[in-house]
Design a protein around this motif. Sequence first.
Motif, PDB file in Angstrom:
ATOM      1  N   LYS A  35       6.846   3.125   8.997  1.00 50.72           N
ATOM      2  CA  LYS A  35       5.469   2.870   8.589  1.00 50.72           C
ATOM      3  C   LYS A  35       4.478   3.669   9.423  1.00 50.72           C
ATOM      4  O   LYS A  35       3.431   4.069   8.930  1.00 50.72           O
ATOM      5  N   ASN A  36       4.804   3.876  10.684  1.00 50.41           N
ATOM      6  CA  ASN A  36       3.852   4.509  11.594  1.00 50.41           C
ATOM      7  C   ASN A  36       4.016   6.016  11.706  1.00 50.41           C
ATOM      8  O   ASN A  36       3.373   6.629  12.536  1.00 50.41           O
ATOM      9  N   ASN A  37       4.839   6.630  10.881  1.00 50.55           N
ATOM     10  CA  ASN A  37       5.025   8.064  11.032  1.00 50.55           C
ATOM     11  C   ASN A  37       3.894   8.869  10.394  1.00 50.55           C
ATOM     12  O   ASN A  37       3.945  10.084  10.357  1.00 50.55           O
ATOM     13  N   GLY A  38       2.886   8.196   9.868  1.00 49.98           N
ATOM     14  CA  GLY A  38       1.712   8.880   9.352  1.00 49.98           C
ATOM     15  C   GLY A  38       1.765   9.176   7.866  1.00 49.98           C
ATOM     16  O   GLY A  38       0.766   9.560   7.285  1.00 49.98           O
ATOM     17  N   GLU A  39       2.909   9.011   7.252  1.00 51.34           N
ATOM     18  CA  GLU A  39       3.016   9.273   5.830  1.00 51.34           C
ATOM     19  C   GLU A  39       2.588   8.043   5.047  1.00 51.34           C
ATOM     20  O   GLU A  39       2.882   6.923   5.414  1.00 51.34           O
ATOM     21  N   LYS A  40       1.888   8.290   3.961  1.00 55.34           N
ATOM     22  CA  LYS A  40       1.462   7.196   3.111  1.00 55.34           C
ATOM     23  C   LYS A  40       2.559   6.930   2.076  1.00 55.34           C
ATOM     24  O   LYS A  40       3.086   7.859   1.473  1.00 55.34           O
ATOM     25  N   VAL A  41       2.886   5.646   1.902  1.00 56.49           N
ATOM     26  CA  VAL A  41       3.928   5.276   0.952  1.00 56.49           C
ATOM     27  C   VAL A  41       3.312   5.241  -0.439  1.00 56.49           C
ATOM     28  O   VAL A  41       2.250   4.660  -0.646  1.00 56.49           O
ATOM     29  N   SER A  42       4.002   5.866  -1.385  1.00 56.24           N
ATOM     30  CA  SER A  42       3.460   5.935  -2.744  1.00 56.24           C
ATOM     31  C   SER A  42       3.518   4.560  -3.412  1.00 56.24           C
ATOM     32  O   SER A  42       4.308   3.696  -3.041  1.00 56.24           O
ATOM     33  N   ILE A  43       2.693   4.391  -4.413  1.00 54.99           N
ATOM     34  CA  ILE A  43       2.628   3.133  -5.144  1.00 54.99           C
ATOM     35  C   ILE A  43       3.956   2.839  -5.831  1.00 54.99           C
ATOM     36  O   ILE A  43       4.371   1.694  -5.938  1.00 54.99           O
ATOM     37  N   TRP A  44       4.654   3.903  -6.287  1.00 52.71           N
ATOM     38  CA  TRP A  44       5.922   3.716  -6.985  1.00 52.71           C
ATOM     39  C   TRP A  44       6.995   3.202  -6.036  1.00 52.71           C
ATOM     40  O   TRP A  44       7.838   2.387  -6.423  1.00 52.71           O
ATOM     41  N   LYS A  45       6.975   3.664  -4.801  1.00 48.57           N
ATOM     42  CA  LYS A  45       7.939   3.166  -3.815  1.00 48.57           C
ATOM     43  C   LYS A  45       7.642   1.711  -3.461  1.00 48.57           C
ATOM     44  O   LYS A  45       8.550   0.921  -3.249  1.00 48.57           O
TER      45      LYS A  45
END
Length: 102
Positions: A35-45
């Motif tokens: 969660k903290n690696n800076g990437e935003k999780v897509s809505i589909w995921k």
Amino acid sequence: MSKKETPANQTEKKSTFQKAAAVAKQKEAEKKNKKNNGEKVSIWKKIARFFKDMKSEAKKIVWPSKKQVVNNTVVVLVVMLLCSVVIWPLDWLLLQLFNLMF
């Protein structure tokens, strides 16, 4: 006869619980890192994760047996019948009193 707890058994149980706790902490840390690696999780995921979690929770449901369902149904019907037997005369009595008054 029950088996006595020896210090070796207690240590073995403690170590098993400690191992399980360590594994849980490690998994939690891995989740936080993802969660903290800076990437935003897509809505589909997020949606896929929701349905995956829902499926795993649905697998944990323990359904009652047919015997339990029948037993519970009978209990509900009997209690309902007893309540109606108590309430009906009280209702009739109160109605008669009300009619006498007015």
